[in-house]
Design a protein around this motif. Structure first.
Motif, PDB file in Angstrom:
ATOM      1  N   ARG A  22       0.830  -1.207   0.000  1.00  0.00           N
ATOM      2  CA  ARG A  22       0.000   0.000   0.000  1.00  0.00           C
ATOM      3  C   ARG A  22       0.865   1.259   0.000  1.00  0.00           C
ATOM      4  NH1 ARG A  22      -4.097  -1.106   4.734  1.00  0.00           N
ATOM      5  NH2 ARG A  22      -2.492  -2.582   5.331  1.00  0.00           N
ATOM      6  N   PHE A  64      -8.144  -5.500   3.002  1.00  0.00           N
ATOM      7  CA  PHE A  64      -9.583  -5.231   2.899  1.00  0.00           C
ATOM      8  C   PHE A  64     -10.317  -5.753   4.128  1.00  0.00           C
ATOM      9  CE2 PHE A  64      -9.224  -4.531  -1.778  1.00  0.00           C
ATOM     10  CZ  PHE A  64      -9.976  -3.370  -1.852  1.00  0.00           C
ATOM     11  N   HIS A  67      -9.862  -3.388   7.007  1.00  0.00           N
ATOM     12  CA  HIS A  67     -10.619  -2.167   6.740  1.00  0.00           C
ATOM     13  C   HIS A  67     -12.123  -2.401   6.960  1.00  0.00           C
ATOM     14  CE1 HIS A  67      -9.994   1.849   5.201  1.00  0.00           C
ATOM     15  NE2 HIS A  67     -11.003   1.719   4.377  1.00  0.00           N
ATOM     16  N   TYR A  87     -16.502   6.333   9.199  1.00  0.00           N
ATOM     17  CA  TYR A  87     -15.749   5.800   8.068  1.00  0.00           C
ATOM     18  C   TYR A  87     -15.414   6.916   7.073  1.00  0.00           C
ATOM     19  CZ  TYR A  87     -14.680   2.760   4.072  1.00  0.00           C
ATOM     20  OH  TYR A  87     -14.071   2.138   3.001  1.00  0.00           O
ATOM     21  N   TYR A  91     -11.743   8.184   6.238  1.00  0.00           N
ATOM     22  CA  TYR A  91     -11.307   7.957   4.863  1.00  0.00           C
ATOM     23  C   TYR A  91     -10.840   9.245   4.202  1.00  0.00           C
ATOM     24  CZ  TYR A  91     -11.066   5.076   0.685  1.00  0.00           C
ATOM     25  OH  TYR A  91     -10.611   4.353  -0.384  1.00  0.00           O
ATOM     26  N   HIS A  96      -5.278   9.668   6.389  1.00  0.00           N
ATOM     27  CA  HIS A  96      -5.408   8.579   5.422  1.00  0.00           C
ATOM     28  C   HIS A  96      -4.589   8.875   4.165  1.00  0.00           C
ATOM     29  CE1 HIS A  96      -8.102   6.014   2.593  1.00  0.00           C
ATOM     30  NE2 HIS A  96      -7.094   5.301   3.047  1.00  0.00           N
ATOM     31  N   GLY A 103      -3.979   2.491   5.181  1.00  0.00           N
ATOM     32  CA  GLY A 103      -5.271   2.917   4.673  1.00  0.00           C
ATOM     33  C   GLY A 103      -5.950   1.891   3.790  1.00  0.00           C
ATOM     34  N   CYS A 104      -6.920   2.373   3.075  1.00  0.00           N
ATOM     35  CA  CYS A 104      -7.743   1.524   2.217  1.00  0.00           C
ATOM     36  C   CYS A 104      -6.943   1.008   1.027  1.00  0.00           C
ATOM     37  CB  CYS A 104      -8.947   2.318   1.719  1.00  0.00           C
ATOM     38  SG  CYS A 104     -10.016   1.371   0.624  1.00  0.00           S
ATOM     39  N   LEU A 131     -16.616  -3.955   1.048  1.00  0.00           N
ATOM     40  CA  LEU A 131     -16.789  -2.544   1.405  1.00  0.00           C
ATOM     41  C   LEU A 131     -18.146  -2.014   0.932  1.00  0.00           C
ATOM     42  CD1 LEU A 131     -13.284  -0.948   0.754  1.00  0.00           C
ATOM     43  CD2 LEU A 131     -14.324  -1.583   2.937  1.00  0.00           C
ATOM     44  N   LEU A 156     -18.284   5.208  -2.468  1.00  0.00           N
ATOM     45  CA  LEU A 156     -16.932   4.635  -2.402  1.00  0.00           C
ATOM     46  C   LEU A 156     -16.061   5.111  -3.557  1.00  0.00           C
ATOM     47  CD1 LEU A 156     -17.584   0.986  -1.204  1.00  0.00           C
ATOM     48  CD2 LEU A 156     -16.229   2.735  -0.047  1.00  0.00           C
ATOM     49  N   VAL A 160     -12.594   7.000  -2.912  1.00  0.00           N
ATOM     50  CA  VAL A 160     -11.330   6.447  -3.413  1.00  0.00           C
ATOM     51  C   VAL A 160     -10.683   7.444  -4.365  1.00  0.00           C
ATOM     52  CG1 VAL A 160     -10.311   4.640  -4.873  1.00  0.00           C
ATOM     53  CG2 VAL A 160     -11.962   4.024  -3.098  1.00  0.00           C
TER      54      VAL A 160
END
Length: 191
Positions: A22, A64, A67, A87, A91, A96, A103-104, A131, A156, A160
């Motif tokens: 990541r 994942f 998370h 969340y 996020y 983040h 993080g994600c 998610l 999402l 993202v």
């Protein structure tokens, strides 16, 4: 090595791989890097995994799961709406953006995962599905399942994208503006 020790070693390897990938990307993270971060020798890798692809899939699944589990725990303790608010706040935060290793995985590895083998893309898809499922549980009362799923996907994707772009523009006013605008939108769609 006992089965328990082997299992603990595997978990440590997966956790370090997840963090490093990541932070750096999949291609830029070598098996040697992962094993060194886990405090092990490169030769021990093949006792736990057949290939780097297997490790990448396990690392993505683990990232994942961590998370999604955090979201699920908040949902149980505080309710789905409060979990979604927390969340979104977490996020779309500077923390983040500046710490991708924790993080994600969608924001950190989305473009990488799409270039990998089927096992990796499958692990990534399962993580994204989890998610979506968690976020859709916070849909307003009376919203049907297809609409809740579509709303979760939109939220999402926006979040993202905001994190990816915020990382790309670096520190400064534009990053703050991006995060604030998307935070406002994400909260607006929650209420």
């Amino acid at each position: 090595m006992s089965k328990e020790a082997a299992a603990a070693s595997r978990v440590r390897i997966v956790e370090e791989a997840s963090r490093l990938m990541r932070e750096r990307g999949i291609e830029a993270t070598s098996i040697a890097d992962v094993m060194a971060a886990a405090g092990m020798t490169h030769g021990g890798f093949y006792k736990h995994f057949r290939s780097k692809e297997d490790l990448v899939a396990a690392a993505i699944a683990s990232a994942f799961a961590t998370h999604a589990d955090r979201f699920a725990q908040r949902s149980v303790t505080s309710g789905p709406q409060a979990a979604l608010h927390a969340y979104v706040d977490e996020y779309l935060s500077e923390g983040h953006v500046t710490h991708p290793g924790f993080g994600c995985p969608a924001a950190a590895l989305g473009s990488d995962a799409g270039r990998e083998a089927a096992g990796v893309t499958s692990a990534f898809a399962r993580g994204v599905e989890a998610l979506i499922e968690h976020v859709s549980t916070a849909a307003p009362v009376g919203m049907g399942a297809p609409e809740a799923r579509a709303a979760a996907i939109r939220r999402l994707a926006m979040m993202v994208g905001a994190v990816v772009v915020a990382r790309g523009v670096g520190e400064g006013h534009l990053r703050s503006e991006l995060l604030t605008a998307c935070l406002d939108e994400a909260h607006f769609t929650v209420d």
